[in-house]
Design an enzyme around this catalytic site. Sequence first.
Site, PDB file in Angstrom:
ATOM      1  N   ALA A   1      34.087  80.446  14.851  1.00  0.00           N
ATOM      2  CA  ALA A   1      33.686  81.690  15.517  1.00  0.00           C
ATOM      3  C   ALA A   1      32.508  82.256  14.730  1.00  0.00           C
ATOM      4  O   ALA A   1      32.700  82.969  13.759  1.00  0.00           O
ATOM      5  CB  ALA A   1      34.855  82.675  15.554  1.00  0.00           C
ATOM      6  N   VAL A   2      31.301  81.921  15.125  1.00  0.00           N
ATOM      7  CA  VAL A   2      30.127  82.206  14.298  1.00  0.00           C
ATOM      8  C   VAL A   2      29.469  83.541  14.592  1.00  0.00           C
ATOM      9  O   VAL A   2      28.562  83.948  13.866  1.00  0.00           O
ATOM     10  CB  VAL A   2      29.041  81.107  14.448  1.00  0.00           C
ATOM     11  CG1 VAL A   2      29.579  79.775  13.975  1.00  0.00           C
ATOM     12  CG2 VAL A   2      28.546  81.019  15.893  1.00  0.00           C
TER      13      VAL A   2
ATOM     14  N   SER B   1      28.056  80.761  24.547  1.00  0.00           N
ATOM     15  CA  SER B   1      27.736  79.986  23.345  1.00  0.00           C
ATOM     16  C   SER B   1      26.308  80.222  22.882  1.00  0.00           C
ATOM     17  O   SER B   1      26.028  80.307  21.688  1.00  0.00           O
ATOM     18  CB  SER B   1      27.946  78.489  23.593  1.00  0.00           C
ATOM     19  OG  SER B   1      29.319  78.165  23.524  1.00  0.00           O
TER      20      SER B   1
ATOM     21  N   GLU C   1      26.209  83.470  20.987  1.00  0.00           N
ATOM     22  CA  GLU C   1      26.944  83.403  19.728  1.00  0.00           C
ATOM     23  C   GLU C   1      26.153  82.637  18.674  1.00  0.00           C
ATOM     24  O   GLU C   1      26.030  83.065  17.540  1.00  0.00           O
ATOM     25  CB  GLU C   1      28.310  82.738  19.967  1.00  0.00           C
ATOM     26  CG  GLU C   1      29.282  83.631  20.739  1.00  0.00           C
ATOM     27  CD  GLU C   1      30.325  82.854  21.532  1.00  0.00           C
ATOM     28  OE1 GLU C   1      31.071  83.480  22.293  1.00  0.00           O
ATOM     29  OE2 GLU C   1      30.375  81.598  21.388  1.00  0.00           O
ATOM     30  N   GLN C   2      25.603  81.483  19.089  1.00  0.00           N
ATOM     31  CA  GLN C   2      24.855  80.677  18.118  1.00  0.00           C
ATOM     32  C   GLN C   2      23.598  81.429  17.661  1.00  0.00           C
ATOM     33  O   GLN C   2      23.223  81.383  16.489  1.00  0.00           O
ATOM     34  CB  GLN C   2      24.531  79.297  18.697  1.00  0.00           C
ATOM     35  CG  GLN C   2      25.807  78.483  18.994  1.00  0.00           C
ATOM     36  CD  GLN C   2      25.601  76.961  18.902  1.00  0.00           C
ATOM     37  OE1 GLN C   2      24.584  76.499  18.383  1.00  0.00           O
ATOM     38  NE2 GLN C   2      26.564  76.208  19.382  1.00  0.00           N
TER      39      GLN C   2
ATOM     40  N   HIS D   1      33.823  71.896  23.370  1.00  0.00           N
ATOM     41  CA  HIS D   1      32.888  72.760  22.629  1.00  0.00           C
ATOM     42  C   HIS D   1      31.636  71.995  22.235  1.00  0.00           C
ATOM     43  O   HIS D   1      31.692  70.812  21.920  1.00  0.00           O
ATOM     44  CB  HIS D   1      33.565  73.323  21.369  1.00  0.00           C
ATOM     45  CG  HIS D   1      34.531  74.422  21.692  1.00  0.00           C
ATOM     46  ND1 HIS D   1      35.766  74.177  22.265  1.00  0.00           N
ATOM     47  CD2 HIS D   1      34.447  75.771  21.566  1.00  0.00           C
ATOM     48  CE1 HIS D   1      36.402  75.323  22.454  1.00  0.00           C
ATOM     49  NE2 HIS D   1      35.621  76.310  22.041  1.00  0.00           N
TER      50      HIS D   1
END
Lengths: 291, 291, 291, 291
Positions: free
Chosen positions: A126-127, A88, A91-92, A71
């Site tokens: 898990a953002v 990713s 998500e970020q 990750h």
Amino acid sequence: MTDLLSLDAVAAMDDATFVETFGDLFEHSPWVAERVARARPFASVTEMHDMMMGAVEAAEDDEKLSLLRAHPDLAGKAALAGELTHASTGEQASAGLDTLTPEEMERFTELNTAYSMRFGFPFIMAVKGADKARILAGFEGRLGNARTDEMQRALAEVGKIAWLRLLDRVAPAPTGKLTTHVLDTAAGRPANGLPVTLHRLDGERRTEVGRFVTNDDGRLDAPALQGADFTAGTYEWVFECGVYFARTGTETHAPPFLDRVPLRFGISNPEAHYHVPLLLSPWALSTYRGS
Amino acid sequence: MTDLLSLDAVAAMDDATFVETFGDLFEHSPWVAERVARARPFASVTEMHDMMMGAVEAAEDDEKLSLLRAHPDLAGKAALAGELTHASTGEQASAGLDTLTPEEMERFTELNTAYSMRFGFPFIMAVKGADKARILAGFEGRLGNARTDEMQRALAEVGKIAWLRLLDRVAPAPTGKLTTHVLDTAAGRPANGLPVTLHRLDGERRTEVGRFVTNDDGRLDAPALQGADFTAGTYEWVFECGVYFARTGTETHAPPFLDRVPLRFGISNPEAHYHVPLLLSPWALSTYRGS
Amino acid sequence: MTDLLSLDAVAAMDDATFVETFGDLFEHSPWVAERVARARPFASVTEMHDMMMGAVEAAEDDEKLSLLRAHPDLAGKAALAGELTHASTGEQASAGLDTLTPEEMERFTELNTAYSMRFGFPFIMAVKGADKARILAGFEGRLGNARTDEMQRALAEVGKIAWLRLLDRVAPAPTGKLTTHVLDTAAGRPANGLPVTLHRLDGERRTEVGRFVTNDDGRLDAPALQGADFTAGTYEWVFECGVYFARTGTETHAPPFLDRVPLRFGISNPEAHYHVPLLLSPWALSTYRGS
Amino acid sequence: MTDLLSLDAVAAMDDATFVETFGDLFEHSPWVAERVARARPFASVTEMHDMMMGAVEAAEDDEKLSLLRAHPDLAGKAALAGELTHASTGEQASAGLDTLTPEEMERFTELNTAYSMRFGFPFIMAVKGADKARILAGFEGRLGNARTDEMQRALAEVGKIAWLRLLDRVAPAPTGKLTTHVLDTAAGRPANGLPVTLHRLDGERRTEVGRFVTNDDGRLDAPALQGADFTAGTYEWVFECGVYFARTGTETHAPPFLDRVPLRFGISNPEAHYHVPLLLSPWALSTYRGS
């Protein structure tokens, strides 16, 4: 949103396609998909995810550690360099990590460093849909953990990330639903004739998705949402308690202590039944996830 | 908002000025003000109002009936003809009664007629800030009452109208305050470090009026609002429960069932203490008016 | 009960006496006492226990394992042979483990064997005051744990056993107290004039330890118990809600849904503040550990 | 207890027998029975009682007043002289009014006198199963009422007395039942495998009437009581929360804050559904009458 695959389509894939399609649910770790390909068909997305988490749990310790180490840092060098996986990156960004101030960036760098020095793997959370405050609080809450606990927690977060990615690709089984029930705890009876609206919240956007009135048992005549209409996300009931109290002749103050009452809640599993009731008196309320 | 009179200024008035100033708190019924003029000084707006309501209760039955009959119909002929008192005009407009559709107008006319035929006085309700749905529900809730009950209820509504008018004219004693307390009922301890904001709601307008973090006892270090800053109206706490759970390392789903939690409530008496706490677990919450 | 040592007396002991006196708090493991002897004086029993638990946490892994292995099986061979330490004998007897039927004995033997084969140390649980059903449920709840989790949990149980032994020997600092508060959630105000009794429960024995009436704020005028009178154990409030509703003219059914309401709760730390309130309407109630 | 009449038997009576049998439900007022005799058959005791209360409401004001005045004082001269009706004698004795101390007797006499001077009719309360403290509180709560309110309240009490007398004579329709549901509000799921017992309380006597374990949905597999087994009276659930927490591996203190949890409640209508659930975390609980 792109079209979702059906569970039937997932079942019909050959193994290679399955692994190609789902190999990235777990960051850079297609072995998870490989180990469950033969366990198909899956009756539900929940089952598919449970199987994958079972494969993770059954893996060797060094495999687990590699999975964690695969990750990227949150708001770290890879993100800056545009080297994140596609998933990713989104998500970020959804958590605002792509628009940090220099001070915030420095804080994240410090925390990432402290965390990985302590545990030997990057901070994973898990953002999606979270905000900076919650992520920073997450660092604070987990930096003090014992290493074995934290490793387990990090794997749980990996599982949540995979779950959210999975929901973006496969259509859930139509078993989920959202129901409510309003009880008048001052009068000891169901609150009937109470108008309720349901809203979906996406960041600042707010969409009304249903308009109801409670029946004689204080319930809605049917689930407020069910099947394909019931998706993961943030929702809000708005209960017109002032109307109910007026209709039952209950005297309230001006303005009433409880009038238009919002209850906001998150749905993580659209295949499950969420019962989110309201216990109500003119001066008190409760809610909970029921069954 | 015009400048408010101080309780001292009210105390210093001669009787005639007092009656002139407050004679219209009770619709076309200056006798209420007359009968309490000599009871001054008042330590609080609450006391001033209590005295006036005492005068109403002590009045003869036909005086009470005249007081009720001095009120206009809601959305009735007087309103259409522009013959309402200044105060009534504003109150009815705030509830949207000046912009009814023809169908709504017809419904109000029917209900007004049915009500006054049954009880011999017009339907009275403190409508400031209410909406049509709540007012129509009020009709429904009260039309079936026994006459003696309904007369008492109508006088209570007269009292609330007077209270709201009074708050528009006299500055409350600075005894009121708003406090909160967050308890983590899953962990059995105060929820500390939980960010909270307080908002004031005026119709569609939403204004943040405070930003806090709970201390080690789960409380704010000082009242969120107090004294002159604490006015009647509608408020909303927003509790950052997701941040708190992240900080305490409590695992939640993605999204959490309870994350950013609004609690909306009305304040009718700005001289009183409103304690509006949150009992919180990851899957349940309660609130109530405490002390 | 024998006389309790004061915290001052504990502070005044020479190191050897301290270790002799407290060496057996942790089963066959006087090293725990040895490592904290120089940390005296202790402001409270809580602090003394915290220090000892700190010493356990800071110990080497093999010391922790030895500590766990120093414990006897529950209802095991050592118990049958009368070879338990004095403290263990009393604890096991208080949970009824000295009077098992042959079938129960067999079940315990099976579970002890399964547990120690899985984890490499005996099943440890602070059983004082528990009953067989709770102990058997404890086996069930922990047999499936991961080993690192279970080792941590077992050490937590060791800590609770030491805590209970400590309370049998040292008088707590007089900081603890028990308070309550009754809120009428239907009326939105404190429930005043409500009679409350407090009872202490020791197995089948029930002793009334206080008789109170709530004041205008819905509270008792002083803590129900405090200082030396506030000891660990099981308590029960009995709230005379029927009397309160009758006094406030609230109509209830015959019999009332809520009349004489018991609330039973356990106190583990007599140096702490336990606030155990009642939120009450004629048809609903809540309680919680507050602060 | 004597044998109860069936609703069928009530339906089959000729009018004279019906009035003879039920003429005394309302003290010295057979006209109530007379006016509903032709409304038979009744589908339930609830309906029979509703009809009778309708006849009372529809009566002339002087009939209502006569009905109130037909009641004896509580613990008054008629009671001392043995001149109460059979039903009243038993009701007053069940509340301990036949064994008052001279001081208590004096207090009742004072209150009876004050009450009847104020209202012109005797104080009436459905005292069966109440105790002196609740009855005295009832005086206090009602002496200050307005006369029209109090007349209505007194008629409501007359209705409750008639209801209790009716339940002593006619077997309820078998529609009633008692259910429960335990939710773990810390974990957000039903509490399964939790042992529950149900007890019936008659004064000091306590009888276990059922023993259950919650199923996977946190419910009992069938109603705890239903039909003929479900009678009016006082009941107590005892929830073995400590066993549940142990089984789920939830760490609790020693002793646990919530272990063996009693919830006591009254059932007034055995033809109704009483849902009495438990919302539970290790540190908080709620209950309410649900549906």
